[in-house]
Design an enzyme around this catalytic site. Sequence first.
Site, short mmCIF file in Angstrom:
data_model
loop_
_atom_site.label_atom_id
_atom_site.label_comp_id
_atom_site.label_asym_id
_atom_site.label_seq_id
_atom_site.Cartn_x
_atom_site.Cartn_y
_atom_site.Cartn_z
N GLY A 36 0.82 -1.21 0.00
CA GLY A 36 0.00 0.00 0.00
C GLY A 36 0.84 1.25 0.00
O GLY A 36 2.08 1.19 0.05
N GLY A 38 0.92 5.42 1.59
CA GLY A 38 0.39 6.45 2.44
C GLY A 38 0.55 7.81 1.80
O GLY A 38 0.87 7.92 0.61
N VAL A 43 4.39 1.51 1.52
CA VAL A 43 4.37 0.52 2.60
C VAL A 43 4.61 -0.86 2.01
O VAL A 43 3.93 -1.27 1.06
CB VAL A 43 3.02 0.55 3.36
CG1 VAL A 43 3.05 -0.46 4.52
CG2 VAL A 43 2.73 1.95 3.89
N TYR A 113 2.64 -5.57 11.57
CA TYR A 113 1.96 -6.00 10.35
C TYR A 113 0.58 -6.55 10.73
O TYR A 113 0.46 -7.42 11.59
CB TYR A 113 2.75 -7.08 9.62
CG TYR A 113 2.02 -7.66 8.44
CD1 TYR A 113 1.89 -6.95 7.26
CD2 TYR A 113 1.42 -8.93 8.53
CE1 TYR A 113 1.19 -7.48 6.18
CE2 TYR A 113 0.73 -9.46 7.45
CZ TYR A 113 0.62 -8.73 6.28
OH TYR A 113 -0.08 -9.24 5.22
N ASP A 158 -6.31 12.58 10.65
CA ASP A 158 -6.62 11.95 9.36
C ASP A 158 -7.35 10.62 9.56
O ASP A 158 -7.03 9.61 8.94
CB ASP A 158 -5.35 11.74 8.55
CG ASP A 158 -5.63 11.50 7.06
OD1 ASP A 158 -6.74 11.86 6.61
OD2 ASP A 158 -4.75 10.97 6.37
N LYS A 160 -9.97 8.13 8.80
CA LYS A 160 -10.77 7.81 7.61
C LYS A 160 -10.78 6.29 7.46
O LYS A 160 -9.99 5.58 8.11
CB LYS A 160 -10.19 8.47 6.36
CG LYS A 160 -8.78 8.01 6.03
CD LYS A 160 -8.26 8.71 4.78
CE LYS A 160 -6.83 8.27 4.45
NZ LYS A 160 -6.29 8.96 3.26
N PRO A 161 -11.66 5.73 6.63
CA PRO A 161 -11.72 4.27 6.49
C PRO A 161 -10.38 3.64 6.11
O PRO A 161 -10.04 2.56 6.60
CB PRO A 161 -12.76 4.07 5.38
CG PRO A 161 -13.65 5.26 5.50
CD PRO A 161 -12.75 6.40 5.88
N ASN A 163 -7.49 4.45 7.00
CA ASN A 163 -6.51 4.50 8.09
C ASN A 163 -6.95 3.70 9.31
O ASN A 163 -6.39 3.86 10.40
CB ASN A 163 -6.23 5.95 8.49
CG ASN A 163 -5.27 6.63 7.53
OD1 ASN A 163 -4.57 5.96 6.78
ND2 ASN A 163 -5.23 7.94 7.54
N ASP A 176 -1.34 5.21 10.51
CA ASP A 176 -0.94 6.38 9.74
C ASP A 176 -1.11 7.69 10.51
O ASP A 176 -2.09 8.43 10.34
CB ASP A 176 -1.71 6.46 8.42
CG ASP A 176 -1.01 7.41 7.43
OD1 ASP A 176 -0.13 8.18 7.86
OD2 ASP A 176 -1.34 7.37 6.24
#
Length: 445
Positions: A36, A38, A43, A113, A158, A160-161, A163, A176
């Site tokens: 992913g 950020g 990541v 992880y 921040d 949000k879904p 994060n 994050d």
Amino acid sequence: MKQDTLITDTQPRQHRDSGGEPPHKVGKYEVRGEIGRGSCGVVYRGFDPFVQRDVAIKILAQDPARFAAASAEQTRASFFTEARAAGMLQHPHIVSLYDAGVEDGIAYIVMEYIDGDTLAPLCRRSGQRPPVEKVVDIAFKCARALDYSHGKGVMHRDIKPGNIMIARDGVPKIMDFSIAEIAAQPGMLGGIVGSPMFMSPEQVRGETVGPASDLYALGAVMFNLLAGEPPFTGREVDKVFNAILTTPAPQLASLRPELPRQLCEIVDRLLAKEPGERYASGLELATALTRLHDKLRNADKQLTRRENRDSLRRLHFFNTFSDDEIDEIINASTIVPFQAGQTLIQEGEIDHAFYLLALGTAEVRKSGKVLHRLDKGDCFGEIGFLTAAKRTATVVATSQGMVLKANSSLMDQLSLECQLRFYKVFTETLIYRLSVTSAKLSAKA
């Protein structure tokens, strides 16, 4: 309004061109593929060979122009802000920081992880809405995590879904902290920062934020989970910002009238324009969610009781009982689910229970031989209920089902009228069973 702006990536995790091959190793950590991105870095899934565990490795973007709309200075500041903020926090619902450093010009953060996914898939408009109980549980645990974070002087900024991770076992973890505000180190990232559709009015104005701002964002996440979209949407950021500042948030109850009223009120309060009208802390929000959870749980118990009563009502045994009397018997008994092959009564054991087969089928066996087959509505265990004698046969379930187990010692809890009715039907049932057994024995003689 301050002009220096950092709008973070609002897209769910997906693979995008990284502009170069990832390193094979960072410090002692092996790099095993991208998972992913950020707001300021990539990541990767990694592995710690010393501790023998999987880790997540976030590496600072080598080309900040490829990430969000941030300058190189902002990107680097965000990256190390995350390391400082996450390093201050140790909570079961916040992703843990293990290590951070710079090696061969590569700045990296090593984190816990999480085998799972973010909340983003559960927020899709086209997807199935998650159960209310799950949304309440996620919000409760995130509220406790934010209360802890705020107590340490760290504002996430921040939420949000994308994060909020959900592990395979359902445990949510906030991640994050790249644009977090640390009370002891204010002003590290100024201006408008956050993800537009989840930003509070005060964030949109570029003001200093407090706990109520993170709670607003959590309310927007709850709204998204329950309604399938955030409270304010749009392709143009300026229009989204204007709506956040001037337009009342949509009433969740009008979009989903079937939701519990108390849940809608909690979300409405979280999305209030003024911080003072929201919950004062994550703990206050968590308390409200606990009350709601208890109310939902009690409602589930009442529903289960009604379902059990309705199931028993359809049995011949309870033809003459009122609903209140059936409720009395349920309270003084145990509803036991069973699977095919499960032993309900074991030959040679002693107990004081009488059984009524509410759903499913079973067999009466002695020395491995089937003596009788039981169907829905049949009773067994009457002699043990009356005399506490050793069981003379074994009863084994032949399908999935449910049985009412009535213990003789609990029958005194029933009202006198209910006891008389119960023992009258019980006696009639026992006499019928004995007469059938006698007729079978006579036929074999």
